[in-house]
Design a protein around this motif. Structure first.
Motif, PDB file in Angstrom:
ATOM      1  N   LEU A   6       7.101  -9.338   3.047  1.00 31.27           N
ATOM      2  CA  LEU A   6       6.341  -8.092   2.967  1.00 31.27           C
ATOM      3  C   LEU A   6       4.866  -8.429   2.791  1.00 31.27           C
ATOM      4  CD1 LEU A   6       5.954  -5.031   2.698  1.00 31.27           C
ATOM      5  CD2 LEU A   6       6.551  -5.225   0.293  1.00 31.27           C
TER       6      LEU A   6
ATOM      7  N   ASP B 112      -6.208  -0.779   4.284  1.00 33.69           N
ATOM      8  CA  ASP B 112      -5.980   0.393   5.113  1.00 33.69           C
ATOM      9  C   ASP B 112      -5.920   0.191   6.625  1.00 33.69           C
ATOM     10  OD1 ASP B 112      -5.366   2.985   5.113  1.00 33.69           O
ATOM     11  OD2 ASP B 112      -7.251   3.717   4.305  1.00 33.69           O
TER      12      ASP B 112
ATOM     13  N   ARG C 238      -3.559  -2.303  10.573  1.00 31.72           N
ATOM     14  CA  ARG C 238      -2.227  -2.199  11.158  1.00 31.72           C
ATOM     15  C   ARG C 238      -2.134  -2.872  12.529  1.00 31.72           C
ATOM     16  NH1 ARG C 238       0.541   2.668  14.391  1.00 31.72           N
ATOM     17  NH2 ARG C 238       2.609   1.767  14.505  1.00 31.72           N
TER      18      ARG C 238
ATOM     19  N   GLU D 152       7.453  -7.093   7.147  1.00 31.37           N
ATOM     20  CA  GLU D 152       7.220  -5.673   6.903  1.00 31.37           C
ATOM     21  C   GLU D 152       5.789  -5.484   6.452  1.00 31.37           C
ATOM     22  OE1 GLU D 152      10.331  -4.954   4.027  1.00 31.37           O
ATOM     23  OE2 GLU D 152      11.561  -4.049   5.592  1.00 31.37           O
ATOM     24  N   GLN D 153       5.234  -4.315   6.765  1.00 24.07           N
ATOM     25  CA  GLN D 153       3.828  -4.051   6.458  1.00 24.07           C
ATOM     26  C   GLN D 153       3.698  -2.837   5.536  1.00 24.07           C
ATOM     27  OE1 GLN D 153       1.923  -7.088   8.179  1.00 24.07           O
ATOM     28  NE2 GLN D 153       0.793  -5.361   7.308  1.00 24.07           N
ATOM     29  N   SER D 154       2.771  -2.928   4.611  1.00 26.29           N
ATOM     30  CA  SER D 154       2.387  -1.750   3.836  1.00 26.29           C
ATOM     31  C   SER D 154       0.872  -1.643   3.903  1.00 26.29           C
ATOM     32  CB  SER D 154       2.849  -1.906   2.390  1.00 26.29           C
ATOM     33  OG  SER D 154       2.215  -0.953   1.565  1.00 26.29           O
ATOM     34  N   HIS D 155       0.357  -0.473   4.231  1.00 29.71           N
ATOM     35  CA  HIS D 155      -1.086  -0.283   4.324  1.00 29.71           C
ATOM     36  C   HIS D 155      -1.545   0.849   3.419  1.00 29.71           C
ATOM     37  CE1 HIS D 155      -1.538  -2.941   7.798  1.00 29.71           C
ATOM     38  NE2 HIS D 155      -0.386  -2.449   8.206  1.00 29.71           N
TER      39      HIS D 155
ATOM     40  N   LYS E 271      -5.758   0.490  -4.395  1.00 34.03           N
ATOM     41  CA  LYS E 271      -4.490   1.165  -4.667  1.00 34.03           C
ATOM     42  C   LYS E 271      -3.332   0.230  -4.347  1.00 34.03           C
ATOM     43  CE  LYS E 271      -1.624   5.026  -3.290  1.00 34.03           C
ATOM     44  NZ  LYS E 271      -1.248   5.902  -2.178  1.00 34.03           N
ATOM     45  N   GLN E 272      -3.456  -0.497  -3.242  1.00 34.28           N
ATOM     46  CA  GLN E 272      -2.413  -1.443  -2.854  1.00 34.28           C
ATOM     47  C   GLN E 272      -2.253  -2.530  -3.914  1.00 34.28           C
ATOM     48  OE1 GLN E 272      -0.787   0.223  -0.615  1.00 34.28           O
ATOM     49  NE2 GLN E 272      -0.732  -1.263   1.022  1.00 34.28           N
TER      50      GLN E 272
END
Lengths: 332, 297
Positions: free
Chosen positions: A28, A33, A36, A61-64, A69-70
């Motif tokens: 992950l 932001d 992507r 897997e990606q989280s943006h 905040k991340q």
């Protein structure tokens, strides 16, 4: 009441759920932001390379989200194998909470920042207000769109770039403070995110100039608002370094250190650097930089270390509660 | 319940209209109707139409491609799954809470009614943060969860918890006034005739509250699928894994992927419209039943 229907629907959904193909290893990547598209290309290339060299099937897997905040999410237990942020303070936060090694900067070349960008201007087509350099942003009657420096890496770089410009022009701290105060007087709204500011400028049509990252500005000029905007390079700007780190606590638990390490190293490889340049970020490898020389204007760049003595000091002096930024906002 | 309100309204306005003394001048009537309709068109229909227009601006092919993309499919599945878990949980809780409040007297009853309303007054973002503070790795139960490898926040359970929290009041709020108005006579009669507790529930109480319950479930479901703030905090935004539809819409929009953002938004809007249609049917059926009951008595 029929209760059978929701249960059957639930089972159906669960069956679909289980159908997702499983890879041998899943990483992950918790990112900021606007990366992507960049990581979509990087991930595809890395997955192929990894399978070729090790035979292992890997999924990424990606989280943006907003950079800070991340980082907070990872500190609260979001199980990221790697974090890819746009400023060192966010990874410092993770080092303080013990999920990333204290010496994360030394784990990869160039202070663990595989690519850089810089802060430039985006103006409306033909540059009707004739904006050429930082001085023009402080003139009365110019509306400047900047994301909020209090909460966004993008906004902080803009603030520090303007400050550094005043210093580099021979000013002292008082002159720099006056300069930045006059600039922020021209900022009508402060958006909470980099993309929010872009939308304000491009979609809502507010402001004469958007100050943002080079990659963002070039992306808009070339792909989103073709023929509506021009990119303007100031004479001097800040080198924005995008740092990466392996999240030690997570990879040790999951046993994915080897893959996570290789993934971040891939960003430094010629193939990775080529993808970096294709997405308008400035690559570290000279050979790749040469190939894309036409795309990156050679302007004078200073680092945060050089002018501010590092991110920790800049954060403390300028962005902490009651710091310089707060004082400027009150007095503007 | 709302069916009853509507039918009273109709009766009242009919009486007012036929009586010359209470009838409003025609221009007042037309003006008010025009204002209401204009407001409705401007603030509801126009934005809704924009969503669909934007979604389809680049054609049906792009529209369906955006909805069948793996990340979009997983967001849709996740949203439905979360609602499919959260709504039944609230169904059980709502009926139990309404039953307790309407049929029994006990100490702390007032407190319970107040607590049911709590999620309405707490900002959803705060609701999400509460769960992070409880179950996050630095939270109260964080260390224990980590040791036992339970994932709550940044995973399905967190999304369900946050959704349950914000949708708790819908069913209970719908049922309490209805059950209070109906009183306990029917149940008392059933007891006298020798019915067991379950028999009373299935054959007396449930048929009485059927339409109100369904209405509450529909509202609860609509909110569960559309919730943004609370789930945003606990989601972790992992593409293809913990992004629900509302979160996915925001991400697509921030990536300048407007066509896809509006396509997913239009699907959410469609689900909402579908909910409205079902709601109207339920209301209509409820009203029918009410007048049938009134005729019978």
């Amino acid at each position: 009441m029929k209760f059978a229907v929701p249960i059957r629907a639930l089972l159906g959904v669960a069956a679909l759920w289980a159908g997702i193909a499983q890879a041998d290893v899943t990483l992950l990547n918790v990112a900021y932001d606007v990366t992507r598209e960049f990581y979509k290309d990087i991930n595809a290339a890395f997955i192929e390379r990894w399978q070729k060299t090790t035979g292992e099937r890997i999924a990424i897997e990606q989280s943006h989200g907003g950079s800070s905040k991340q980082a907070m999410s990872v500190a609260s237990g979001l199980e990221a194998d790697v974090v890819t942020m746009n400023q060192a303070t966010d990874i410092d936060l993770l080092a303080r909470s013990g999920v990333v090694a204290q010496d994360w900067r030394k784990r990869f070349p160039y202070d663990s920042a595989p690519y850089t960008s810089t802060t430039v201007f985006l103006v409306r087509k033909g540059n009707p207000k004739n904006i050429r350099d930082w001085d023009d942003l402080t003139k009365p009657g110019i509306a400047v769109i900047v994301p909020n420096p209090k909460v966004t890496g993008n906004g902080r770089y803009t603030y520090l770039a303007a400050w550094g410009y005043a210093i580099k022009k021979g000013g002292d701290e008082a002159a720099a403070r006056d300069f930045v105060t006059r600039l922020f007087r021209n900022v009508p709204v402060r958006d909470g995110g980099g993309r929010g500011a872009t939308t304000t400028f491009t979609q809502r049509g507010m402001g004469d100039v958007l100050v943002t990252f080079e990659n963002e500005a070039v992306l808009i000029e070339r792909e989103l608002g073709t023929g509506q905007f021009d990119v303007v390079y100031p004479s001097i700007s800040v080198r924005a370094e995008a740092p990466v780190a392996v999240v030690d606590k997570v990879v040790d638990k999951k046993g994915t250190r080897k893959q996570a390490q290789a993934y971040l190293e891939f960003l430094y490889s010629p193939e990775g650097q080529e993808i970096v340049a294709r997405h308008f970020y400035r690559p570290r490898l000279d050979a790749v930089m040469q190939r894309h020389a036409g795309q990156f204007k050679p302007i004078q760049l200073f680092t945060i270390d050089e002018v501010f003595g590092g991110w920790a000091k800049a954060q403390q002096a300028h962005f902490a509660d009651g710091g310089m930024l707060d004082q400027i906002m009150v007095n503007r | 319940m709302s069916g009853a309100v509507v039918s009273h309204w109709v009766v009242h306005s009919h009486r007012f209209e036929t009586n010359a003394a209470t009838r409003e001048p025609a221009w007042v009537k037309r003006l008010l109707i025009a204002i209401a309709l204009a407001f409705f068109a401007l603030f509801l229909l126009l934005p809704l139409a924009t969503v669909f227009a934007e979604a389809l601006r680049r054609g049906w092919v792009v529209y369906f491609a955006a909805l069948t993309e793996p990340d979009a499919r997983s967001a849709i599945k996740l949203t439905l799954l979360v609602a499919a878990i959260a709504v039944p949980l609230n169904l059980v809780f709502g009926v139990a809470a309404a039953w307790a409040v309407a049929k029994f007297n006990f100490r702390g009853k007032q407190l319970l009614t107040t607590l049911i309303d709590l999620p309405f007054s707490v900002s959803p973002v705060v609701a999400g943060l509460m769960y992070v503070l409880l179950f996050g790795s630095q939270g109260w139960f964080g260390a224990w969860l980590l040791q036992n490898d339970f994932k709550i926040i940044f995973a399905m359970p967190g999304l369900v918890l946050a959704t349950v929290f914000v949708t708790v009041p819908f069913i209970a709020r719908e049922l309490i006034p209805l059950m209070e108005a109906q009183g306990r006579e029917d149940e008392e009669a059933a007891v006298v005739l020798g019915a067991s507790g379950w028999q009373i529930f299935w054959h007396v109480t449930l048929p009485n509250i059927k339409w109100g319950l369904l209405y509450g479930v529909i509202l609860c479901n609509a909110r569960a699928m559309g919730e943004f703030g609370a789930v945003s905090v606990v989601s972790g935004h992992i593409r293809g894994r913990t992004n629900t539809m509302p979160l996915y819409v925001e991400i697509l929009y921030n990536e300048y992927n407007f066509a896809a953002a509006f396509a997913v938004a239009s699907l959410l809007a469609l689900l909402a419209l579908l909910t409205l249609v079902v709601k109207s049917v339920v209301e209509w059926r409820g009203q029918q039943q009410l007048s049938a009951d009134q005729e019978a008595t």
